[in-house]
Write an enzyme that holds these catalytic residues in place. Structure first.
Site, mmCIF file in Angstrom:
data_model
loop_
_atom_site.group_PDB
_atom_site.id
_atom_site.type_symbol
_atom_site.label_atom_id
_atom_site.label_comp_id
_atom_site.label_asym_id
_atom_site.label_seq_id
_atom_site.Cartn_x
_atom_site.Cartn_y
_atom_site.Cartn_z
ATOM 1 N N ASP A 32 -1.710 74.840 21.360
ATOM 2 C CA ASP A 32 -1.334 73.579 20.936
ATOM 3 C C ASP A 32 -2.627 72.785 21.299
ATOM 4 O OD1 ASP A 32 -0.698 70.917 20.170
ATOM 5 O OD2 ASP A 32 1.226 71.144 21.168
ATOM 6 N N PHE A 54 3.644 68.710 26.625
ATOM 7 C CA PHE A 54 4.139 67.665 25.517
ATOM 8 C C PHE A 54 3.872 68.440 24.422
ATOM 9 C CE2 PHE A 54 3.894 64.903 22.276
ATOM 10 C CZ PHE A 54 5.042 64.043 22.491
ATOM 11 N N LYS A 83 -2.722 65.535 14.483
ATOM 12 C CA LYS A 83 -3.538 64.366 14.923
ATOM 13 C C LYS A 83 -4.835 64.125 13.988
ATOM 14 C CE LYS A 83 -0.896 62.889 18.995
ATOM 15 N NZ LYS A 83 -0.391 63.881 19.766
HETATM 16 C C1 LIG Z 1 0.827 64.284 19.786
HETATM 17 C C2 LIG Z 1 1.393 65.843 20.355
HETATM 18 C C3 LIG Z 1 2.068 66.682 19.528
HETATM 19 C C4 LIG Z 1 3.166 66.053 18.335
HETATM 20 O O1 LIG Z 1 2.506 65.627 17.417
HETATM 21 P P1 LIG Z 1 3.185 64.515 16.683
HETATM 22 O O2 LIG Z 1 2.403 64.305 15.140
HETATM 23 O O3 LIG Z 1 3.598 63.394 17.088
HETATM 24 O O4 LIG Z 1 4.575 64.979 15.921
HETATM 25 C C5 LIG Z 1 2.170 68.217 19.652
HETATM 26 N N1 LIG Z 1 1.472 68.391 20.639
HETATM 27 C C6 LIG Z 1 0.547 67.892 21.431
HETATM 28 C C7 LIG Z 1 -0.478 68.355 22.393
HETATM 29 C C8 LIG Z 1 0.380 66.527 21.101
HETATM 30 O O5 LIG Z 1 -0.426 65.825 21.805
#
Ligand SMILES: *Cc1c(COP(=O)(O)O)cnc(C)c1O
Length: 401
Positions: free
Chosen positions: A226, A141, A255
Site C-alpha cells: 500500500d 491504516f 493520493k
Molecule cells: C490515505 C490512505 C488510504 C485511504 O485513502 P482514501 O483516499 O482516504 O480512501 C489507504 N492507505 C494508506 C496507506 C493511506 O495513507
C-alpha cells in the site's frame, strides 16, 4: 463573530463531526502556501496527507485538467475513451508492472486489492472456496470502508462498526517471524504499508521488506504494498519499497496520483494477477474517467523526470538533519521517516500533538498530529528550501515554549 468563527460554527452545525480540523478556513492556495478567508498565509506542511505532493495549483496539472474539462470528463467504462489506454500503459510502465485497475479513492484500491487477492487465491493458487486469508500488520491504516476497518487495530476506527469482515490475520509490523508463523496454505496475500503513515511515519527495521518479499515468494503469496501515502516521490524515490530494492506483486496507489485535483487510485500488478477478472466482476462508475486519466498522466510524466523524487531526497536529508538536531535536547524524543516525510515525537510534557499543531498554526504553519504527542511533517515536494527552513524555525520556536 469573525468570518473564520462563522464558517467553523456553520460547518459544525451542518456536517458530521467525523473530523476535528484545525480552526483555519482556507480560501485559496498556491504551491506550499494556503491563504485563509481573512487573508492570513500559512505554510502547508501536511500536503493533504501526500495528495498534494506537487503542491497547490500546480500549473502543469491545472492546465492538463483544464484542457480535459473542455473535451470530455466522463464516459463510464461502458465505452472506451481516448486517455484510458495511455493512462494504464504509462502507469504500468512507471511501476514496472503490466496491468492497471483504476479506482478513485485509496480505500477503493485497497478493497480492490482484497478482492483481487482472494479471486487469485481461488482461481490460481487453488485455495478452497471461502478459506482465503490475508495477513496485515498491526497499527495499519488502509482506509475507512467496513472491510478495511475490519482489520484495523485502532479502536476509534473500529468501534461500533461491526460485524466485521473475516479473513484477515493481524501480525506485529516489522516482525517477520510472526508473519511466517501466521502463514498457511490458505494465505493469499500480505498487505502492508512500506512505511506506516498514520501510525506515526514508522519505518520498518532494515531487511523487513526484503524479508517479506522472500517469504511471500517462497510461499506463493502475493505481496501487496500500500503505497497510497508513501509512493510517488514522497520518500525520495518513486516507491518506498525501492529503498530496500524490493518489487512487490502489487502496488496500491492513490493520493498524489490525482495531483491534488481529482481522486484517482489504482491497483497495479502483473497480467497473471489482474488477469483474473472477467467483465462484470468488479468496477466503478468514475474509475478511470477521462479527467482522472488526464491529470494522472501529467503526474506520471512529472514523476518520469525524476525531479520530484530528487527534490524529496535532497530536501528530506536537510529536514531530517535539522530535526535530528532537536532530538535529545529535551523537546523531541524521536524522529522517523524518509525523504520529505517525518513523524516527530514531541516530549509529552510540552503538549499533545494537537496542542503543538495549534501553536504551529498560530505561527502560520499547518501540520497534523497523529497519536499522542506525535506530529507529522510532509510538505509538498515543491516547497522552497527557505520556506522549509522558515517552517522548521517556527517548530523550534514552539518547542522553546
Ligand atoms: C490515505 C490512505 C488510504 C485511504 O485513502 P482514501 O483516499 O482516504 O480512501 C489507504 N492507505 C494508506 C496507506 C493511506 O495513507
Amino acid at each position: 463573530m469573525s468570518t473564520t468563527e462563522n464558517a467553523i460554527a456553520s460547518a459544525e452545525a451542518h456536517s458530521a463531526h467525523n473530523y476535528h480540523p484545525l480552526p483555519v478556513v482556507v480560501a485559496t492556495a498556491d504551491g506550499a502556501w494556503m491563504t485563509d478567508v481573512e487573508g492570513r498565509r500559512y505554510l502547508d506542511m501536511l500536503a493533504g496527507y501526500s495528495a498534494l505532493n506537487f503542491g497547490h495549483g500546480n500549473r502543469r496539472l491545472i492546465d492538463a485538467a483544464r484542457a480535459q474539462l473542455e473535451r470530455v470528463t466522463l464516459t463510464s467504462r461502458a465505452f472506451h475513451h481516448d486517455r484510458f489506454a495511455d493512462f494504464c500503459t504509462r502507469l504500468a510502465e512507471l511501476c514496472g508492472m503490466e496491468m492497471v485497475l483504476p479506482m478513485n479513492t485509496g480505500a477503493e484500491a485497497v478493497e480492490t486489492a482484497v478482492k483481487t487477492a482472494r479471486k487469485w487465491g481461488y482461481r490460481v493458487k487453488g485455495v478452497p472456496d471461502g478459506m482465503a486469508k490475508i495477513i496485515v500488520a498491526a497499527d495499519n491504516f488502509h482506509g475507512r470502508t467496513t472491510t478495511v476497518i475490519s482489520f484495523s487495530t485502532d479502536p476509534e476506527a473500529r468501534a461500533d462498526f461491526g460485524p466485521y469482515t473475516p479473513g484477515f490475520e493481524i501480525v506485529p509490523y516489522g516482525d517477520l517471524t510472526a508473519m511466517r508463523a501466521a502463514m498457511t496454505e490458505n494465505t493469499v496475500a500480505v498487505l502492508i504499508e512500506p512505511i506506516q503513515g498514520e501510525a506515526g511515519v514508522l519505518v520498518p527495521p532494515p531487511g523487513y521488506l526484503a524479508g517479506v518479499r522472500d517469504l511471500t515468494r517462497e510461499r506463493d503469496v502475493l505481496f501487496i504494498a500500500d503505497e497510497i501515502q508513501s509512493g510517488l516521490g514522497r520518500t525520495g524515490k518513486t516507491f518506498a519499497c525501492e529503498h530496500e530494492g524490493v518489487v512487490p506483486d502489487m502496488y496500491l496507489l492513490g493520493k498524489a496520483l490525482g495531483g491534488g485535483v481529482v481522486p484517482v487510485s489504482a491497483v497495479v500488478s502483473s497480467a497473471a494477477v489482474l488477469g483474473v477478472y472477467r467483465p462484470g466482476e468488479h468496477g466503478s462508475t468514475f474509475g478511470g474517467n477521462p479527467l482522472a486519466c488526464a491529470v494522472a498522466l501529467e503526474v506520471i510524466a512529472m514523476l518520469n523526470t525524476g525531479e520530484y523524487q530528487q527534490r524529496a531526497a535532497e530536501l528530506g536529508d536537510h529536514l531530517h538533519h535539522e530535526l535530528g538536531l532537536l532530538t535529545g535536547g529535551g523537546s523531541v524524543q524521536a524522529v522517523r521517516g524518509r525523504g520529505l516525510w517525518a513523524g516527530v515525537d514531541i516530549e509529552p510534557e510540552l503538549g499533545t500533538g494537537r496542542e503543538i499543531s495549534e501553536k504551529l498554526m498560530e505561527r502560520r504553519v499547518l501540520v497534523k498530529d497523529t497519536h499522542g504527542s506525535t506530529i507529522r511533517i510532509a510538505p509538498p515536494l515543491v516547497i522552497g528550501k527557505e520556506d522549509l527552513d522558515w517552517g522548521l524555525e517556527q517548530l523550534r520556536e514552539v518547542l522553546r515554549g
